[in-house]
Write a protein that holds these residues in place. Structure first.
Motif, short mmCIF file in Angstrom:
data_model
loop_
_atom_site.label_atom_id
_atom_site.label_comp_id
_atom_site.label_asym_id
_atom_site.label_seq_id
_atom_site.Cartn_x
_atom_site.Cartn_y
_atom_site.Cartn_z
N ARG A 67 8.95 -1.50 3.63
CA ARG A 67 7.88 -1.87 4.57
C ARG A 67 7.93 -0.99 5.82
O ARG A 67 6.90 -0.51 6.30
N ASP A 68 9.15 -0.75 6.33
CA ASP A 68 9.28 0.08 7.53
C ASP A 68 8.77 1.50 7.28
O ASP A 68 8.10 2.09 8.13
N GLN A 69 9.09 2.05 6.10
CA GLN A 69 8.61 3.40 5.77
C GLN A 69 7.09 3.42 5.65
O GLN A 69 6.44 4.40 6.04
N ASP A 73 -9.47 2.78 0.99
CA ASP A 73 -9.99 1.47 0.56
C ASP A 73 -9.88 0.48 1.72
O ASP A 73 -8.78 0.01 2.04
N ARG A 74 -11.01 0.17 2.33
CA ARG A 74 -11.02 -0.75 3.47
C ARG A 74 -11.05 -2.22 3.04
O ARG A 74 -10.94 -3.11 3.88
N ASN A 75 -11.18 -2.47 1.74
CA ASN A 75 -11.32 -3.85 1.27
C ASN A 75 -9.98 -4.49 0.88
O ASN A 75 -9.92 -5.70 0.70
N GLU A 76 -8.93 -3.66 0.75
CA GLU A 76 -7.65 -4.20 0.29
C GLU A 76 -6.83 -4.70 1.48
O GLU A 76 -6.98 -4.23 2.62
N THR A 77 -5.94 -5.66 1.21
CA THR A 77 -5.13 -6.22 2.28
C THR A 77 -3.90 -5.35 2.54
O THR A 77 -3.44 -4.61 1.67
N GLU A 78 -3.36 -5.47 3.74
CA GLU A 78 -2.14 -4.73 4.10
C GLU A 78 -0.99 -5.14 3.20
O GLU A 78 -0.18 -4.29 2.78
N LYS A 79 -0.90 -6.42 2.87
CA LYS A 79 0.17 -6.91 2.01
C LYS A 79 0.13 -6.24 0.64
O LYS A 79 1.17 -5.84 0.10
N ARG A 106 0.37 10.52 10.51
CA ARG A 106 -0.15 9.30 9.89
C ARG A 106 0.92 8.60 9.07
O ARG A 106 1.87 9.21 8.57
N SER A 107 0.75 7.28 8.88
CA SER A 107 1.67 6.50 8.05
C SER A 107 1.09 6.35 6.64
O SER A 107 -0.13 6.49 6.44
N PRO A 108 1.93 6.08 5.65
CA PRO A 108 1.43 5.82 4.30
C PRO A 108 0.37 4.73 4.26
O PRO A 108 -0.64 4.85 3.57
N TYR A 154 2.15 -2.14 -3.17
CA TYR A 154 1.86 -0.95 -3.97
C TYR A 154 2.80 0.20 -3.59
O TYR A 154 3.37 0.87 -4.45
N LEU A 155 2.98 0.44 -2.29
CA LEU A 155 3.86 1.51 -1.84
C LEU A 155 5.31 1.25 -2.25
O LEU A 155 6.08 2.19 -2.47
N GLY A 156 5.66 -0.02 -2.38
CA GLY A 156 7.01 -0.36 -2.84
C GLY A 156 7.28 0.16 -4.24
O GLY A 156 8.43 0.49 -4.59
#
Length: 521
Positions: free
Chosen positions: A421-423, A402-408, A392-394, A413-415
């Motif tokens: 982004r690639d990671q 959380d299905r309500n949050e956007t990918e962006k 699986r990816s992060p 957040y992961l940043g």
């Protein structure tokens, strides 16, 4: 003992460290620090001749004996004590020859082997190996069990015992305090301080470095710089260097700006053209001072919990253990909102067992653990990174929460945990141990826990990420129970200590230093 001259270390086309000039002498202990992936372990591989250097020269003293801490242990049937003795190759060869001679009844070879055993103090080998293992947390019964009986963390301790038992001139230790408790770390510090040879060790434990090293080798931006002193001294010198570098950079930028304005203004003016060209040449030849940023590469915070029940947990007359074996008996404690507890105890005392019971991973053998429905637990297990789904990816793991949050928003957040982004879109199987630990923390933080149960959360984290975690936990408003061999983290974050000893959980009235001193005699 060891000299690297203009050495460049690379993995494939990627240069990790360049132009290393480093000399190691007897009784010199060097702590190697730097971010995960900067080349610390590759430097060790080059010294062991397991990795060819890309450029430069590496010199080893004639007949230098290197003992290196291995990171993997096969599930062999050899007992822990005999596996430890195998670290001394000369002694191990003599013992093997003696065994073969006894089987073939070759009395001449047997006599020769006994003479050689006396020369190398071989008759005390079992006792010396057993002593090391006991100091690292093994019982007298454990040392005669086969290596295959032990879990990964205990096998790492056996590897450390094997490395320390060997007769050597130079020790190479890669994260030697991982999987050790405080008593074992205190003993290891004393052992290393008595060691007569040279030591190179990779560690992210600042207290351990402060208590053992004479120098720090810092790797950053593909360069290695040696500092005299322990880690605390290095931090001061590094801060001074950063301040000076930033001042020089600022001054140079002003000079460059002034020169460029002159060139732009007078390049087409006949009377000033020669001067403009001269300044332009000076700019091209200038050795630019790089700007060093002192800020941490990771910066995250724990989000405000939705609620804060009080008490968080209530434990009444609880016995904890597995099947019919009670490890901790009659636990009674009420965990209050905002309480910060550090758990002390030797390996095997039951710290992880208590944490697992509090989060509901295991059920108590008897008694009651009351958890209000509004308690949201953030649980970081000691071997958390081993349980992440590697396919699986992060991003996909966060989307499960959380299905309500956007990918962006997720990628932003992961940043904050240092992921590009690639990671964020890559499977976890491509991640290092430190990156997996960061991902595990990111999943915990997103859930907005009001109770944190942290069991050795720093095992795979480098110094920068440990610092970022410590700062985030300082601002955390919920309750927390922390198990950690990182004494700096414990000292900074917890308000009270509890000790698990002789099957009992009890409040510890002393300080972390008092606990440490009790094992330093």
């Amino acid at each position: 003992m060891l000299k690297l001259q203009d050495v460049t270390i690379a993995r494939g086309a990627k240069v990790l460290i360049k132009q290393i000039d480093l000399a190691i002498f007897e009784k010199m202990t060097v702590g190697i620090v730097g971010a995960n992936g900067c080349g610390k372990s590759s430097l060790f591989a080059a010294i062991r001749k397991q990795l060819d250097i890309a450029h430069g020269d590496l010199y080893l003293k004639k007949d230098l004996v290197i003992s290196s801490l291995e990171q993997e242990t096969a599930a062999v049937d050899t007992t822990a004590v005999n596996y430890t003795i195998s670290g001394d190759l000369i002694l191990f060869q003599i013992l093997n020859q003696l065994e073969q001679a006894e089987q073939s009844e070759n009395f001449d070879v047997m006599m020769q082997c006994h003479d050689r055993l006396a020369e190398v103090d071989g008759y005390s080998a079992q006792a010396r190996a057993a002593k090391i293992l006991v100091h690292l947390g093994f019982s007298q019964e454990d040392i005669h069990r086969p290596v295959s009986d032990f879990s990964g963390g205990w096998r790492m301790r056996i590897n450390l015992a094997k490395c320390l038992f060997a007769s050597s001139d130079l020790l190479l230790l890669d994260e030697p305090t991982n999987h050790l408790d405080v008593p074992a770390i205190v003993w290891l510090e004393k052992f290393l301080n008595r060691y007569q040879g040279g030591i190179l060790m990779i560690s992210h434990d600042r207290d351990f470095l402060d208590n053992t090293v004479s120098h720090i080798a810092h790797i950053e931006r593909r360069e290695l710089q040696l500092y005299t002193g322990n880690y605390s001294v290095f931090e001061v010198l590094r801060a001074q260097q950063i301040a000076l570098q930033q001042s020089r950079h600022k001054k140079q930028q002003a000079q460059i700006s002034h020169a460029k304005k002159f060139v732009d203004r007078f390049r087409s003016t006949a009377s000033k053209a020669k001067q403009a060209q001269s300044r332009l040449k000076t700019l091209k030849k200038m050795d630019h001072v790089q700007l060093i940023y002192a800020q941490l590469p990771f910066k995250f915070r724990f989000m405000e919990p939705k609620s804060t029940p009080d008490p968080m947990l209530t434990i009444r007359k609880v016995d904890l253990g597995y099947q019919d074996t009670v490890i901790i008996k009659q636990v009674r404690i009420s965990l209050l909102s905002g309480q910060r507890i550090g758990l002390l105890g030797a390996n095997g005392a039951g710290k992880s067992t208590l944490i697992k019971a509090l989060c509901g991973e295991i059920a108590p053998l008897s008694g009651v653990i009351e958890r209000p429905s509004s308690v949201v637990i953030g649980y970081f297990a000691q071997h958390q990174v081993d349980h992440l789904p590697l396919d699986r990816s992060p991003l996909s793991l966060l989307q499960d929460l959380d299905r309500n949050e956007t990918e962006k928003q997720f990628i932003r957040y992961l940043g904050s945990f240092g992921f590009s982004r690639d990671q964020s879109l890559s499977p976890l199987q491509n991640f290092s141990g430190g990156e997996k630990a960061r991902m595990a923390l990111a999943l915990i933080v997103w859930r907005k826990p009001n109770l944190l149960l942290l069991d050795e959360p720093t095992n795979h984290l480098d110094m920068q990420m440990r610092e970022a975690l410590m700062l985030a936990l300082q601002d955390y408003v919920g309750a927390m129970i922390l198990v950690s061999h990182d004494r700096h983290l414990m000292r900074t974050l917890v308000d009270e200590l509890y000790l698990i000893e002789d099957g009992q959980l009890k409040s510890y009235s002393g300080s972390l230093e008092d606990y440490q001193t009790s094992y330093a005699a």
